[in-house]
Design a protein around this motif. Structure first.
Motif, mmCIF file in Angstrom:
data_model
loop_
_atom_site.group_PDB
_atom_site.id
_atom_site.type_symbol
_atom_site.label_atom_id
_atom_site.label_comp_id
_atom_site.label_asym_id
_atom_site.label_seq_id
_atom_site.Cartn_x
_atom_site.Cartn_y
_atom_site.Cartn_z
ATOM 1 N N TYR A 95 52.768 47.574 34.014
ATOM 2 C CA TYR A 95 52.605 46.279 33.357
ATOM 3 C C TYR A 95 51.646 45.378 34.127
ATOM 4 O O TYR A 95 50.706 44.803 33.560
ATOM 5 N N TYR A 96 51.875 45.253 35.435
ATOM 6 C CA TYR A 96 51.027 44.351 36.220
ATOM 7 C C TYR A 96 49.614 44.905 36.386
ATOM 8 O O TYR A 96 48.657 44.141 36.532
ATOM 9 N N GLN A 97 49.468 46.206 36.349
ATOM 10 C CA GLN A 97 48.133 46.785 36.366
ATOM 11 C C GLN A 97 47.375 46.401 35.093
ATOM 12 O O GLN A 97 46.209 45.990 35.145
ATOM 13 N N ALA A 98 48.058 46.530 33.939
ATOM 14 C CA ALA A 98 47.426 46.157 32.679
ATOM 15 C C ALA A 98 47.116 44.673 32.633
ATOM 16 O O ALA A 98 46.066 44.243 32.140
ATOM 17 N N ARG A 99 48.018 43.886 33.158
ATOM 18 C CA ARG A 99 47.792 42.437 33.171
ATOM 19 C C ARG A 99 46.608 42.073 34.052
ATOM 20 O O ARG A 99 45.766 41.246 33.674
ATOM 21 N N ALA A 100 46.506 42.692 35.223
ATOM 22 C CA ALA A 100 45.384 42.412 36.123
ATOM 23 C C ALA A 100 44.063 42.801 35.477
ATOM 24 O O ALA A 100 43.056 42.093 35.609
ATOM 25 N N GLN A 101 44.062 43.920 34.767
ATOM 26 C CA GLN A 101 42.832 44.362 34.107
ATOM 27 C C GLN A 101 42.394 43.365 33.046
ATOM 28 O O GLN A 101 41.211 43.048 32.923
ATOM 29 N N GLN A 102 43.341 42.830 32.292
ATOM 30 C CA GLN A 102 42.967 41.875 31.256
ATOM 31 C C GLN A 102 42.524 40.545 31.845
ATOM 32 O O GLN A 102 41.604 39.906 31.350
ATOM 33 N N GLU A 103 43.192 40.104 32.907
ATOM 34 C CA GLU A 103 42.824 38.821 33.499
ATOM 35 C C GLU A 103 41.444 38.877 34.147
ATOM 36 O O GLU A 103 40.748 37.872 34.236
ATOM 37 N N ASN A 104 41.055 40.064 34.608
ATOM 38 C CA ASN A 104 39.747 40.215 35.243
ATOM 39 C C ASN A 104 38.656 40.611 34.256
ATOM 40 O O ASN A 104 37.503 40.803 34.641
ATOM 41 N N GLN A 105 39.035 40.770 32.993
ATOM 42 C CA GLN A 105 38.090 41.186 31.966
ATOM 43 C C GLN A 105 37.163 40.027 31.613
ATOM 44 O O GLN A 105 37.613 38.908 31.372
ATOM 45 N N PRO A 106 35.834 40.249 31.554
ATOM 46 C CA PRO A 106 34.908 39.184 31.145
ATOM 47 C C PRO A 106 35.215 38.725 29.733
ATOM 48 O O PRO A 106 35.605 39.521 28.884
ATOM 49 N N PRO A 107 35.077 37.400 29.450
ATOM 50 C CA PRO A 107 35.345 36.907 28.089
ATOM 51 C C PRO A 107 34.502 37.636 27.048
ATOM 52 O O PRO A 107 33.317 37.865 27.238
ATOM 53 N N GLY A 108 35.155 38.035 25.968
ATOM 54 C CA GLY A 108 34.445 38.695 24.886
ATOM 55 C C GLY A 108 34.158 40.154 25.116
ATOM 56 O O GLY A 108 33.455 40.779 24.330
ATOM 57 N N ASP A 109 34.650 40.727 26.213
ATOM 58 C CA ASP A 109 34.399 42.141 26.496
ATOM 59 C C ASP A 109 35.136 42.990 25.475
ATOM 60 O O ASP A 109 36.362 42.998 25.432
ATOM 61 N N PRO A 110 34.438 43.716 24.619
ATOM 62 C CA PRO A 110 35.113 44.504 23.584
ATOM 63 C C PRO A 110 35.655 45.819 24.099
ATOM 64 O O PRO A 110 36.324 46.532 23.389
#
Length: 713
Positions: free
Chosen positions: A374-389
């Motif tokens: 869960y926290y791995q997925a959360r970290a990936q999303q929080e570090n994702q550039p805005p609008g990254d498809p």
């Protein structure tokens, strides 16, 4: 002793009415309490005892013997399920022993069971030897109970005629009931064991004199276990609660509560109704909650991990129904444990998730792969550039929460019929994301028909001057203005306002001019002073804007008021997510009834006759484990809801509950009444324009399995 024996025997017979003696009428009892123990004894005697009686000289073979002994503690039996006669927290350290330590454990066990010295001396060697072998992995606060459980388990499988597993809590209650001193709160000694064994022999003899025919000490322990005051508690009705012990964020009262055998709600005017719902026999746990990034047993990937420290566990023995106090028998052998991500933050909250109950109350270790993922997925999303498809969102329905976007505020309403888990989603899935070591970064409010702008945003409140005793009025901020001000002062964190039953209030009246300010592109941003809109509040005359780091979540009961009636302006500013009934969460076999199919069938009929908004939620059926539970749900929830939904249209109510084969409903009775007999001559004046027959409809009060099956046939 006879009085205590009679009390224990009475409770045993209440739990197993067919019981006469151990052997006669004890089939159900043996299946529940004796079968697994006897099977373990046979496994031990056939597969393990020969190696222990003649220890192998080879180190590898000796280590394997030790592994075979350890495997007994979690051995899968002929029914396919592992048994846990010794608690998880005590078997866990044994599973971690190295090969050389397993060899030493085999030697210790062989000496305990088959050594030449008196039993007391062998126990006095085994317990300290086991403690030294486990070293730091031995439980600190639970070692005394572990020493009793592990030692007595091994002795039992070697000879159940003279030994049986000691369960600390139940044995101490029985010892007191029979007029003996409870076991000392220390690691087991040879003297302690002989004292308990002597008492067990005396109880066995008393049982034989009473004609109960105990076959061995397993039957004696069965009387102690099943005859215990807590055994008769219906497990299907037992509730589980987590409790806070910090008073006004100042003092940790845990030790005081445990020492004094109680728990107290430290608030004067909060949580009283919840405390009153706690029943005698319920299990409770004292917890504290926090978040941390370091010293985790798994990789948190840099996230603040939500942690719940369970500090004490016990059983409620009395609730005086004052909303504040509970009498609790705290488990003396409980070992503190930390639960990750699955956390509860209020002063008192009920735990209903089976896995969480096991982790908190039953000593089952929490698998750490799920929170790490869960926290791995959360970290990936929080570090994702805005609008990254390229990054797929994490699905809330999969039990992993959508990461909070740090740029765009969330305005979301969860809507659906009652009992579908909308408020649960706020509490269990979303609120933990807005907590840290400083506390909660959110507020919760329930809307109601009389909710006003003055209560929600700001308004005048009467104040009595303490000096002059004169009445004056001051502008007081409401819950929305308060959370906005907190979020504005702390732009580095996200805040949230949770609104339950948002459609029960007059939205235009409550929000007023704020309907414009909550739009994402109208929000105030700390890093861009040019963006956002401010308005002047009517009472305080303050310039006010809604910060971008405040998220708004709400729930709406679609059966209470149609979404179509909701203010169009509000619908345009919120995302709407339907939360509907989920039959897949229900068991498919409750005494022959497929609950999932039953809910699906009822909802298909309701949707065709009424609409989707009036379907039945799965939450009504979540606690159903027996046919009696299902009867109660139908009598207290399902049938009253149908009467409300269809406004006493008995034709449609009967159609929802129709038996597919019979073509009529067995849940509704219809009786023809002759109006002349009911009203006498008073009816004659109306007879020309009224039916000559009156129909009286009633819901039945007793149900059978066949009636439920008829809905599905």
């Amino acid at each position: 002793m006879q009085d205590a024996l009679n009390q224990y025997l009475s409770r045993l017979r209440a739990a197993f009415p067919t019981f006469v003696t151990f052997g006669e009428g004890s089939k159900d009892l043996d299946s529940e309490e004796r079968r697994d123990k006897i099977e373990l004894v046979e496994v031990f005697q056939n597969e393990v005892a020969p190696s222990l009686k003649t220890l192998p000289n080879d180190e590898g073979a000796l280590a394997q013997t030790g592994a075979d002994v350890i495997a007994l503690f979690t051995r899968k039996l002929s029914n396919g399920a592992p048994q846990y006669l010794v608690g998880y927290r005590y078997t866990g350290p044994l599973q971690k022993l190295t090969a050389s330590d397993r060899a030493r454990f085999a030697s210790l066990t062989a000496d305990l069971l088959y050594g030449d010295d008196p039993l007391a001396e062998r126990v006095d060697r085994f317990v300290p030897g086991l403690r030294a072998l486990l070293a730091d992995s031995a439980p600190a606060t639970g070692w005394s109970a572990m020493s009793r459980s592990v030692t007595s388990f091994l002795l039992m499988v070697s000879d159940p005629s003279r030994h049986v597993i000691i369960k600390t809590r139940e044995f101490n209650r029985a010892l007191k009931a029979y007029g003996h001193e409870p076991m000392p709160n220390r690691a087991l000694t040879g003297e302690d064991y002989l004292s308990v064994q002597s008492w067990l022999f005396g109880l066995r003899d008393a049982m034989r004199a009473a004609g109960l025919g105990p076959r061995d000490l397993i039957d004696v322990q069965t009387l102690i276990w099943v005859g215990d005051v807590n055994y008769s508690q219906d497990e299907t009705n037992r509730q589980y609660w987590v409790l806070g012990a910090y008073w006004y964020n100042k003092d940790d009262m845990t030790q005081t509560f445990v020492t004094e055998g109680r728990w107290e709600n430290g608030f004067d005017d909060q949580y009283e109704e919840e405390v009153k719902q706690v029943r005698v026999g319920d299990r409770v746990a004292i917890k504290s909650t926090n978040t941390r990034k370091k010293d985790l047993p798994f990789n948190g990937h840099g996230c603040s991990v939500s942690c719940m420290n369970i500090k004490a566990v016990g059983t409620v023995t009395n609730n005086p129904d004052d909303g504040h106090n509970l009498k609790v028998e705290w488990d003396a052998d409980f070992e503190p444990v930390t639960i990750y991500r699955n956390t509860y933050w209020l002063v008192i909250q009920r735990v209903q998730d089976k896995q969480q109950i096991d982790w908190i109350f039953n000593g089952v270790p929490q698998p750490l792969n799920e929170p790490e993922a869960y926290y791995q997925a959360r970290a990936q999303q929080e570090n994702q550039p805005p609008g990254d498809p390229g990054a797929a969102p994490v699905n809330l329905a999969d039990g992993v929460m959508t990461a909070i976007n740090t740029d765009t505020p969330v305005n979301r309403i969860y809507y659906g019929p009652p009992g579908c888990g909308k408020t649960f989603r706020l509490q269990d899935k979303l609120m933990p994301e807005y907590r840290d070591e400083r506390g909660a970064r959110y507020r919760f409010v329930t809307f109601h028909p009389s909710m006003s702008y003055e209560e929600f945003v700001e308004g005048l409140r009467p104040i009595i001057d303490e000096t002059t005793k004169e009445l004056r009025y001051e502008v007081k901020p409401g819950i929305f203005r308060e959370i906005c001000e907190l979020a504005e002062k702390d732009p580095g964190h996200r805040y949230a306002l949770f609104i339950d039953e948002i459609n029960r209030a007059n939205i235009a009246k409550v929000l007023g001019e704020l309907i414009t300010l909550i739009e994402p592109d109208k929000r105030i941003r700390a890093d861009d002073g040019q963006r956002g809109i401010h308005l002047i509040l009517p009472y305080s005359r303050l310039s006010f804007g809604v910060p971008a780091n405040l998220d708004l979540y709400a729930t709406m009961n679609s059966a209470d008021r149609s979404i179509a009636l909701l203010d169009t302006a509000l619908r345009r500013r919120f995302q709407f997510e339907e939360v509907g009934p989920d039959p897949d969460l229900l068991p498919t076999d409750v005494e022959g009834i497929d609950l999932a199919a039953l809910l699906k069938t009822l909802n298909e009929r309701i949707e065709l006759l009424a609409d989707r908004d009036h379907r039945l939620g799965h939450a009504y059926f979540m606690g159903v484990a027996t046919l009696a539970d299902l009867d109660r749900v139908f009598a207290e929830h399902v049938l009253p809801l149908l009467v409300e939904y269809f406004h006493d249209d008995w034709g449609q109510i009967a159609l929802v509950l129709v038996n597919r084969t019979l073509g009529r409903s067995e849940f509704v009775t219809t009786m023809e009444l002759n109006p002349g007999q009911v009203f006498g001559k008073g009816w004659e004046a109306y007879a020309a324009r009224r039916s000559e027959v009156l129909l009286r409809h009633r819901l039945v009060s007793e149900f059978t399995q066949a009636m439920y099956l008829g809905l599905l046939a």
